[in-house]
Design a protein around this motif. Structure first.
Motif, PDB file in Angstrom:
ATOM      1  N   ILE A   1      34.568  56.894  -5.185  1.00 46.81           N
ATOM      2  CA  ILE A   1      35.193  57.200  -4.048  1.00 46.81           C
ATOM      3  C   ILE A   1      36.807  57.171  -4.273  1.00 46.81           C
ATOM      4  CG2 ILE A   1      35.769  56.766  -1.426  1.00 46.81           C
ATOM      5  CD1 ILE A   1      32.719  56.173  -1.590  1.00 46.81           C
ATOM      6  N   SER A   2      37.032  55.953  -4.813  1.00 45.71           N
ATOM      7  CA  SER A   2      38.557  55.510  -5.089  1.00 45.71           C
ATOM      8  C   SER A   2      39.131  56.663  -6.108  1.00 45.71           C
ATOM      9  CB  SER A   2      38.642  54.316  -5.918  1.00 45.71           C
ATOM     10  OG  SER A   2      38.075  53.241  -4.903  1.00 45.71           O
ATOM     11  N   ILE A   3      38.315  56.945  -7.064  1.00 42.88           N
ATOM     12  CA  ILE A   3      38.804  58.252  -8.066  1.00 42.88           C
ATOM     13  C   ILE A   3      39.037  59.385  -7.205  1.00 42.88           C
ATOM     14  CG2 ILE A   3      38.266  59.686 -10.110  1.00 42.88           C
ATOM     15  CD1 ILE A   3      37.082  57.094 -11.307  1.00 42.88           C
ATOM     16  N   TRP A   4      37.931  59.852  -6.677  1.00 42.55           N
ATOM     17  CA  TRP A   4      37.992  60.938  -5.840  1.00 42.55           C
ATOM     18  C   TRP A   4      39.205  60.937  -4.750  1.00 42.55           C
ATOM     19  CZ3 TRP A   4      37.128  61.735  -0.258  1.00 42.55           C
ATOM     20  CH2 TRP A   4      37.035  63.248  -0.212  1.00 42.55           C
ATOM     21  N   ILE A   5      39.506  60.155  -4.202  1.00 42.76           N
ATOM     22  CA  ILE A   5      40.696  60.139  -3.267  1.00 42.76           C
ATOM     23  C   ILE A   5      41.877  60.147  -4.255  1.00 42.76           C
ATOM     24  CG2 ILE A   5      42.122  58.653  -1.725  1.00 42.76           C
ATOM     25  CD1 ILE A   5      39.429  57.576  -0.810  1.00 42.76           C
ATOM     26  N   ALA A   6      42.054  59.410  -5.087  1.00 42.93           N
ATOM     27  CA  ALA A   6      43.325  59.330  -5.872  1.00 42.93           C
ATOM     28  C   ALA A   6      43.558  60.876  -6.587  1.00 42.93           C
ATOM     29  CB  ALA A   6      42.984  58.480  -7.115  1.00 42.93           C
ATOM     30  N   MET A   7      42.660  61.361  -7.187  1.00 41.59           N
ATOM     31  CA  MET A   7      42.482  62.771  -7.598  1.00 41.59           C
ATOM     32  C   MET A   7      43.132  63.913  -6.610  1.00 41.59           C
ATOM     33  SD  MET A   7      42.740  62.749 -10.896  1.00 41.59           S
ATOM     34  CE  MET A   7      41.863  61.928 -12.231  1.00 41.59           C
ATOM     35  N   THR A   8      42.479  63.887  -5.489  1.00 42.29           N
ATOM     36  CA  THR A   8      42.686  64.542  -4.321  1.00 42.29           C
ATOM     37  C   THR A   8      44.433  64.711  -4.011  1.00 42.29           C
ATOM     38  OG1 THR A   8      40.625  64.521  -3.471  1.00 42.29           O
ATOM     39  CG2 THR A   8      42.073  65.483  -2.037  1.00 42.29           C
ATOM     40  N   VAL A   9      44.610  63.433  -3.852  1.00 46.37           N
ATOM     41  CA  VAL A   9      46.027  63.057  -3.504  1.00 46.37           C
ATOM     42  C   VAL A   9      46.711  63.803  -4.625  1.00 46.37           C
ATOM     43  CG1 VAL A   9      47.618  61.570  -2.898  1.00 46.37           C
ATOM     44  CG2 VAL A   9      45.608  61.047  -1.958  1.00 46.37           C
ATOM     45  N   LEU A  10      46.468  63.425  -5.871  1.00 45.98           N
ATOM     46  CA  LEU A  10      47.336  63.803  -6.983  1.00 45.98           C
ATOM     47  C   LEU A  10      47.308  65.558  -7.111  1.00 45.98           C
ATOM     48  CD1 LEU A  10      48.504  62.153  -9.145  1.00 45.98           C
ATOM     49  CD2 LEU A  10      46.785  62.642 -10.695  1.00 45.98           C
ATOM     50  N   TRP A  11      46.121  66.223  -6.510  1.00 46.12           N
ATOM     51  CA  TRP A  11      46.023  67.451  -6.747  1.00 46.12           C
ATOM     52  C   TRP A  11      46.930  68.021  -5.569  1.00 46.12           C
ATOM     53  CZ3 TRP A  11      43.429  70.365  -2.523  1.00 46.12           C
ATOM     54  CH2 TRP A  11      43.442  71.864  -2.877  1.00 46.12           C
ATOM     55  N   LEU A  12      47.138  67.515  -4.460  1.00 43.75           N
ATOM     56  CA  LEU A  12      48.155  67.833  -3.674  1.00 43.75           C
ATOM     57  C   LEU A  12      49.322  67.849  -3.886  1.00 43.75           C
ATOM     58  CD1 LEU A  12      46.408  66.208  -0.242  1.00 43.75           C
ATOM     59  CD2 LEU A  12      46.493  68.802  -1.006  1.00 43.75           C
ATOM     60  N   VAL A  13      49.761  66.609  -4.769  1.00 45.90           N
ATOM     61  CA  VAL A  13      51.114  66.626  -5.016  1.00 45.90           C
ATOM     62  C   VAL A  13      51.712  67.755  -6.157  1.00 45.90           C
ATOM     63  CG1 VAL A  13      52.611  65.248  -6.718  1.00 45.90           C
ATOM     64  CG2 VAL A  13      51.177  64.099  -4.833  1.00 45.90           C
ATOM     65  N   SER A  14      50.356  68.074  -7.115  1.00 49.36           N
ATOM     66  CA  SER A  14      50.700  68.965  -8.160  1.00 49.36           C
ATOM     67  C   SER A  14      50.929  70.439  -7.462  1.00 49.36           C
ATOM     68  CB  SER A  14      49.283  69.161  -8.889  1.00 49.36           C
ATOM     69  OG  SER A  14      48.164  69.734  -8.268  1.00 49.36           O
ATOM     70  N   LEU A  15      50.244  70.666  -6.287  1.00 50.33           N
ATOM     71  CA  LEU A  15      50.546  71.839  -5.679  1.00 50.33           C
ATOM     72  C   LEU A  15      51.992  72.106  -5.180  1.00 50.33           C
ATOM     73  CD1 LEU A  15      47.317  72.387  -3.460  1.00 50.33           C
ATOM     74  CD2 LEU A  15      48.023  73.300  -5.778  1.00 50.33           C
ATOM     75  N   ALA A  16      52.621  70.775  -4.621  1.00 51.35           N
ATOM     76  CA  ALA A  16      53.923  70.955  -4.102  1.00 51.35           C
ATOM     77  C   ALA A  16      54.738  71.010  -5.406  1.00 51.35           C
ATOM     78  CB  ALA A  16      54.421  69.639  -3.416  1.00 51.35           C
TER      79      ALA A  16
END
Length: 262
Positions: free
Chosen positions: A10-25
């Motif tokens: 779950i920790s990895i999934w949350i971190a990767m999702t947040v990182l993905w949103l940053v990558s879009l920006a």
């Protein structure tokens, strides 16, 4: 261990999702690579937090992982900030078009997260199930020695290549000095040694021996999939002297250079 496995996933999934949103920006998917090292530090931190009484052996595994992960993360982040999005991701972005944002979430961030969780299994088991007295086990010492050798090899190789690339006079030239004189990919060789070392050092804990898929997967990825093959393909097309370099220099395992020429 079921709770630890779930918490790290779950920790990895949350971190990767947040990182993905940053990558879009930022329009930069290669920030996923910069998180590769720190992601393992996150896994270790979560595992330690859920381990009631971590042994000295568990703390050693955590310290080795943190040392490797933070150095690699700093190195890749520095490279990313200087050069922007990696050419591989730029090509994927161009070919993906309007579907790239969602595709990048699955094929870049979630895929790397899944690999991170799988490769970190020896660390999760090694820390979570570390028995008393494991610090003095011969495999712990052997693994720590191999880890240290690989860590130093990788760090020195990365530093040598970084300094070489900072000199404008080296534009278009092949790096064949220092450790790069003995291997075309000394950084990947060091990385492989790091993971075999971590696995060996974790082996005194129950069930860790069964997770040999972790260092094997790292070795296969670096030598057959995303490491050496991609770098070789790029260098052949952009460095005129690279074919000569190939003839005289070992691809992976460091070895004295040959006198062969094309």
């Amino acid at each position: 261990m079921t709770g630890i496995f779930a918490a790290t996933a779950i920790s990895i999934w949350i971190a990767m999702t947040v990182l993905w949103l940053v990558s879009l920006a930022r329009r930069d998917a290669s920030i996923a690579d910069a998180f590769w090292g720190p992601g393992f530090a996150l896994v270790v931190a979560v595992t330690l937090a859920m381990t009631a009484l971590p042994t000295s052996h568990a703390l050693l595994l955590a310290a080795m992982t943190a040392l490797w992960s933070l150095r690699l993360g700093f190195h890749l982040l520095r490279r990313n900030l200087r050069h922007g999005e990696d050419r591989r991701y730029r090509a994927m972005r161009e070919s993906g078009g309007a579907r790239w944002p969602l595709r990048s979430y699955v094929t870049v961030f979630l895929l790397q997260g899944a690999l991170m969780w799988l490769i970190s299994l020896p660390l999760q088991l090694g820390i979570g199930l570390s028995p008393a007295g494991a610090l003095s086990h011969p495999l712990t010492a052997l693994g720590a020695a191999l880890f240290l050798a690989g860590f130093i090899f990788e760090a020195v190789a990365d530093a040598q290549l970084w300094r070489f690339r900072q000199d404008p006079a080296n534009a278009g030239r092949v790096m064949d000095k220092g450790l790069w004189r003995f291997s075309r990919h000394p950084n990947y060789f060091g990385e492989t040694c790091v993971w075999w070392g971590l696995w060996l050092a974790a082996c005194p804990s129950p069930w860790v021996a069964l997770t040999v898929c972790s260092p094997v997967l790292v070795t296969v990825l670096l030598t057959r999939v995303s490491g050496v093959p991609l770098a070789e393909r790029h260098m052949r097309g952009h460095r005129p002297g690279y074919r000569t370099y190939i003839k005289r220099t070992s691809s992976f395992i460091p070895w004295p250079p040959s006198n062969r020429t094309i």
